[in-house]
Design a protein around this motif. Structure first.
Motif, PDB file in Angstrom:
ATOM      1  N   ILE A  50       1.552   8.432   6.385  1.00 43.51           N
ATOM      2  CA  ILE A  50       0.140   8.252   6.087  1.00 43.51           C
ATOM      3  C   ILE A  50       0.003   7.253   4.940  1.00 43.51           C
ATOM      4  O   ILE A  50       0.513   7.486   3.841  1.00 43.51           O
ATOM      5  CB  ILE A  50      -0.523   9.592   5.692  1.00 43.51           C
ATOM      6  CG1 ILE A  50      -0.408  10.601   6.837  1.00 43.51           C
ATOM      7  CG2 ILE A  50      -1.979   9.378   5.284  1.00 43.51           C
ATOM      8  CD1 ILE A  50      -1.184  10.242   8.078  1.00 43.51           C
ATOM      9  N   ALA A  51      -0.692   6.150   5.200  1.00 38.15           N
ATOM     10  CA  ALA A  51      -0.967   5.160   4.158  1.00 38.15           C
ATOM     11  C   ALA A  51      -2.222   5.577   3.394  1.00 38.15           C
ATOM     12  O   ALA A  51      -3.150   6.168   3.966  1.00 38.15           O
ATOM     13  CB  ALA A  51      -1.163   3.781   4.781  1.00 38.15           C
ATOM     14  N   TYR A  52      -2.260   5.261   2.119  1.00 42.31           N
ATOM     15  CA  TYR A  52      -3.411   5.658   1.307  1.00 42.31           C
ATOM     16  C   TYR A  52      -3.577   4.710   0.135  1.00 42.31           C
ATOM     17  O   TYR A  52      -2.702   3.890  -0.175  1.00 42.31           O
ATOM     18  CB  TYR A  52      -3.245   7.097   0.807  1.00 42.31           C
ATOM     19  CG  TYR A  52      -2.125   7.298  -0.194  1.00 42.31           C
ATOM     20  CD1 TYR A  52      -2.361   7.216  -1.569  1.00 42.31           C
ATOM     21  CD2 TYR A  52      -0.822   7.562   0.224  1.00 42.31           C
ATOM     22  CE1 TYR A  52      -1.340   7.390  -2.493  1.00 42.31           C
ATOM     23  CE2 TYR A  52       0.211   7.737  -0.694  1.00 42.31           C
ATOM     24  CZ  TYR A  52      -0.052   7.660  -2.051  1.00 42.31           C
ATOM     25  OH  TYR A  52       0.959   7.825  -2.959  1.00 42.31           O
ATOM     26  N   LEU A  53      -4.703   4.824  -0.532  1.00 39.88           N
ATOM     27  CA  LEU A  53      -4.917   4.149  -1.807  1.00 39.88           C
ATOM     28  C   LEU A  53      -5.324   5.193  -2.832  1.00 39.88           C
ATOM     29  O   LEU A  53      -5.899   6.235  -2.493  1.00 39.88           O
ATOM     30  CB  LEU A  53      -5.960   3.036  -1.700  1.00 39.88           C
ATOM     31  CG  LEU A  53      -7.405   3.367  -1.324  1.00 39.88           C
ATOM     32  CD1 LEU A  53      -8.213   3.876  -2.514  1.00 39.88           C
ATOM     33  CD2 LEU A  53      -8.091   2.142  -0.732  1.00 39.88           C
ATOM     34  N   ASP A  54      -5.027   4.923  -4.074  1.00 39.13           N
ATOM     35  CA  ASP A  54      -5.339   5.831  -5.188  1.00 39.13           C
ATOM     36  C   ASP A  54      -5.648   4.942  -6.383  1.00 39.13           C
ATOM     37  O   ASP A  54      -4.746   4.374  -6.990  1.00 39.13           O
ATOM     38  CB  ASP A  54      -4.137   6.741  -5.457  1.00 39.13           C
ATOM     39  CG  ASP A  54      -4.355   7.699  -6.624  1.00 39.13           C
ATOM     40  OD1 ASP A  54      -5.485   7.763  -7.147  1.00 39.13           O
ATOM     41  OD2 ASP A  54      -3.388   8.391  -7.011  1.00 39.13           O
ATOM     42  N   GLU A  55      -6.929   4.796  -6.683  1.00 40.05           N
ATOM     43  CA  GLU A  55      -7.358   3.846  -7.704  1.00 40.05           C
ATOM     44  C   GLU A  55      -8.376   4.482  -8.636  1.00 40.05           C
ATOM     45  O   GLU A  55      -9.140   5.367  -8.244  1.00 40.05           O
ATOM     46  CB  GLU A  55      -7.973   2.604  -7.051  1.00 40.05           C
ATOM     47  CG  GLU A  55      -7.030   1.836  -6.136  1.00 40.05           C
ATOM     48  CD  GLU A  55      -7.673   0.599  -5.542  1.00 40.05           C
ATOM     49  OE1 GLU A  55      -8.787   0.237  -5.970  1.00 40.05           O
ATOM     50  OE2 GLU A  55      -7.058  -0.005  -4.643  1.00 40.05           O
ATOM     51  N   GLY A  56      -8.395   4.006  -9.883  1.00 41.67           N
ATOM     52  CA  GLY A  56      -9.390   4.450 -10.846  1.00 41.67           C
ATOM     53  C   GLY A  56      -8.967   5.701 -11.588  1.00 41.67           C
ATOM     54  O   GLY A  56      -7.916   6.298 -11.332  1.00 41.67           O
ATOM     55  N   GLU A  57      -9.814   6.093 -12.526  1.00 41.98           N
ATOM     56  CA  GLU A  57      -9.563   7.273 -13.351  1.00 41.98           C
ATOM     57  C   GLU A  57     -10.831   8.103 -13.431  1.00 41.98           C
ATOM     58  O   GLU A  57     -11.935   7.571 -13.374  1.00 41.98           O
ATOM     59  CB  GLU A  57      -9.113   6.858 -14.755  1.00 41.98           C
ATOM     60  CG  GLU A  57      -7.811   6.067 -14.780  1.00 41.98           C
ATOM     61  CD  GLU A  57      -7.423   5.657 -16.191  1.00 41.98           C
ATOM     62  OE1 GLU A  57      -8.205   5.938 -17.123  1.00 41.98           O
ATOM     63  OE2 GLU A  57      -6.346   5.058 -16.347  1.00 41.98           O
TER      64      GLU A  57
ATOM     65  N   MET B 258       0.844  -1.182   0.000  1.00 44.20           N
ATOM     66  CA  MET B 258       0.000   0.000   0.000  1.00 44.20           C
ATOM     67  C   MET B 258       0.888   1.243   0.000  1.00 44.20           C
ATOM     68  O   MET B 258       1.822   1.327   0.791  1.00 44.20           O
ATOM     69  CB  MET B 258      -0.903   0.000   1.232  1.00 44.20           C
ATOM     70  CG  MET B 258      -1.983   1.054   1.207  1.00 44.20           C
ATOM     71  SD  MET B 258      -3.167   0.847  -0.139  1.00 44.20           S
ATOM     72  CE  MET B 258      -3.876  -0.740   0.287  1.00 44.20           C
ATOM     73  N   PRO B 259       0.653   2.223  -0.887  1.00 44.11           N
ATOM     74  CA  PRO B 259       1.509   3.411  -0.914  1.00 44.11           C
ATOM     75  C   PRO B 259       1.345   4.244   0.347  1.00 44.11           C
ATOM     76  O   PRO B 259       0.328   4.173   1.049  1.00 44.11           O
ATOM     77  CB  PRO B 259       1.011   4.169  -2.150  1.00 44.11           C
ATOM     78  CG  PRO B 259      -0.382   3.689  -2.369  1.00 44.11           C
ATOM     79  CD  PRO B 259      -0.389   2.266  -1.923  1.00 44.11           C
ATOM     80  N   SER B 260       2.363   5.064   0.632  1.00 42.17           N
ATOM     81  CA  SER B 260       2.308   5.964   1.772  1.00 42.17           C
ATOM     82  C   SER B 260       3.173   7.178   1.468  1.00 42.17           C
ATOM     83  O   SER B 260       3.967   7.182   0.523  1.00 42.17           O
ATOM     84  CB  SER B 260       2.789   5.267   3.046  1.00 42.17           C
ATOM     85  OG  SER B 260       4.162   4.919   2.940  1.00 42.17           O
ATOM     86  N   PHE B 261       3.003   8.221   2.279  1.00 39.92           N
ATOM     87  CA  PHE B 261       3.859   9.395   2.189  1.00 39.92           C
ATOM     88  C   PHE B 261       4.001   9.958   3.597  1.00 39.92           C
ATOM     89  O   PHE B 261       3.302   9.546   4.523  1.00 39.92           O
ATOM     90  CB  PHE B 261       3.272  10.441   1.228  1.00 39.92           C
ATOM     91  CG  PHE B 261       2.159  11.263   1.836  1.00 39.92           C
ATOM     92  CD1 PHE B 261       2.356  12.597   2.167  1.00 39.92           C
ATOM     93  CD2 PHE B 261       0.904  10.704   2.094  1.00 39.92           C
ATOM     94  CE1 PHE B 261       1.342  13.344   2.740  1.00 39.92           C
ATOM     95  CE2 PHE B 261      -0.114  11.446   2.665  1.00 39.92           C
ATOM     96  CZ  PHE B 261       0.103  12.783   2.984  1.00 39.92           C
ATOM     97  N   HIS B 262       4.927  10.895   3.775  1.00 40.52           N
ATOM     98  CA  HIS B 262       5.136  11.494   5.081  1.00 40.52           C
ATOM     99  C   HIS B 262       4.608  12.923   5.102  1.00 40.52           C
ATOM    100  O   HIS B 262       4.915  13.724   4.215  1.00 40.52           O
ATOM    101  CB  HIS B 262       6.620  11.494   5.453  1.00 40.52           C
ATOM    102  CG  HIS B 262       7.098  10.183   5.997  1.00 40.52           C
ATOM    103  ND1 HIS B 262       7.476   9.134   5.175  1.00 40.52           N
ATOM    104  CD2 HIS B 262       7.230   9.739   7.284  1.00 40.52           C
ATOM    105  CE1 HIS B 262       7.844   8.110   5.928  1.00 40.52           C
ATOM    106  NE2 HIS B 262       7.705   8.447   7.205  1.00 40.52           N
ATOM    107  N   ASN B 263       3.804  13.222   6.089  1.00 40.22           N
ATOM    108  CA  ASN B 263       3.441  14.598   6.401  1.00 40.22           C
ATOM    109  C   ASN B 263       4.178  14.944   7.682  1.00 40.22           C
ATOM    110  O   ASN B 263       3.752  14.597   8.775  1.00 40.22           O
ATOM    111  CB  ASN B 263       1.932  14.739   6.587  1.00 40.22           C
ATOM    112  CG  ASN B 263       1.517  16.189   6.789  1.00 40.22           C
ATOM    113  OD1 ASN B 263       2.228  17.112   6.380  1.00 40.22           O
ATOM    114  ND2 ASN B 263       0.371  16.400   7.409  1.00 40.22           N
ATOM    115  N   GLY B 264       5.339  15.578   7.538  1.00 40.99           N
ATOM    116  CA  GLY B 264       6.229  15.743   8.674  1.00 40.99           C
ATOM    117  C   GLY B 264       6.735  14.387   9.114  1.00 40.99           C
ATOM    118  O   GLY B 264       7.189  13.582   8.296  1.00 40.99           O
ATOM    119  N   ALA B 265       6.621  14.101  10.400  1.00 38.91           N
ATOM    120  CA  ALA B 265       7.119  12.827  10.927  1.00 38.91           C
ATOM    121  C   ALA B 265       6.088  11.712  10.829  1.00 38.91           C
ATOM    122  O   ALA B 265       6.399  10.564  11.163  1.00 38.91           O
ATOM    123  CB  ALA B 265       7.536  13.008  12.388  1.00 38.91           C
ATOM    124  N   VAL B 266       4.889  12.031  10.378  1.00 35.29           N
ATOM    125  CA  VAL B 266       3.802  11.054  10.368  1.00 35.29           C
ATOM    126  C   VAL B 266       3.682  10.408   8.995  1.00 35.29           C
ATOM    127  O   VAL B 266       3.529  11.104   7.984  1.00 35.29           O
ATOM    128  CB  VAL B 266       2.465  11.718  10.761  1.00 35.29           C
ATOM    129  CG1 VAL B 266       1.340  10.700  10.745  1.00 35.29           C
ATOM    130  CG2 VAL B 266       2.581  12.371  12.128  1.00 35.29           C
TER     131      VAL B 266
END
Length: 250
Positions: free
Chosen positions: A11-18, A1-9
């Motif tokens: 955050i996991a997310y999903l991004d699907e479809g068009e 599952m993709p994730s990114f950092h907002n500061g030290a946190v």
């Protein structure tokens, strides 16, 4: 599952479809999977030509667990949603939040209307401004050694849900204590984007959808028949009503 950092946190997310983007903001002690994937919201929205983005809040799902209530102020959690949109290069989107996620959606709709094409406030009615529902009783229930030690009925409901979703119970307990900011009536009246308020007709936690409608100019109400707070999420009437709202909003 993709994730990114907002500061030290993280955050996991999903991004699907068009297609046109819609951001899904889950409820307390839930996750993107429990609130949106398993009840088939993601697949249904994709089938109707939507790009679907959903995150795990801090302290929930696969995101960073934090144990200080100060880390869960609604402004910080709304900031995670803004940061995710920026990370994905999404400058405007429809947004649907359930329960606590509806509080975050309403806050963004009032304070950052340039980001919100339309707002779907689900599982939350006039409780947005007058409170009620889960509070310290739920935090105490989450910290109890077992469900058998919890006598408060609302606390038992949320503790059982947290056990079912295998949540790190201490993180949601901190979240409950930090995220209880209420919106003022004036702030609710500042929501000018197209808004749908979707609440189960036997939901004793959300408060009246019709009373909240009176505060938010031009908003619509979707009654979800014979559904309480926990059972409204995957309801067919709820899904059909949201899809109809998205098809006709400007």
């Amino acid at each position: 599952m993709p994730s990114f950092h907002n500061g030290a946190v993280e955050i996991a997310y999903l991004d699907e479809g068009e297609g046109e983007p819609i951001v899904l903001v889950h409820g307390f002690a839930s996750s993107k999977n429990v609130n949106w994937v398993y009840p088939t919201w993601v697949s249904e929205l994709k089938k109707h030509g939507k790009r679907v983005i959903a995150l795990d809040h801090r302290g929930h799902g696969e995101s960073t667990k934090l144990y200080d209530p100060e880390d869960y102020h609604l402004g910080l959690m709304a900031g995670d949603v803004r940061a995710l949109m920026a990370h994905l290069g999404i400058y405007r989107a429809d947004m649907m939040g359930y329960s606590m996620g509806a509080r975050i959606t309403a806050l963004l709709a009032a304070n950052n209307p340039e980001l919100i094409r339309s707002a779907i406030i689900a599982g939350l009615g006039i409780g947005l401004v007058i409170g009620g529902g889960p509070g310290e009783n739920v935090a105490i229930a989450l910290e109890a050694d077992s469900l058998d030690d919890v006598s408060d009925p609302v606390g038992r409901t949320f503790r059982a849900f947290a056990d079912q979703t295998r949540s790190d119970r201490l993180a949601p307990a901190a979240c409950m204590r930090g995220s209880r900011r209420l919106m003022t009536r004036e702030e609710a009246a500042d929501i000018k984007v197209p808004t749908l308020i979707a609440v189960g007709t036997i939901d004793e936690i959300a408060g009246s959808a019709q009373e909240l409608q009176q505060l938010i100019p031009g908003s619509e109400v979707l009654d979800i028949p014979n559904r309480d707070h926990m059972r409204a999420v995957g309801d067919r009437v709820y899904k059909e009503g949201v899809l109809a709202f998205l098809s006709r909003r400007p």
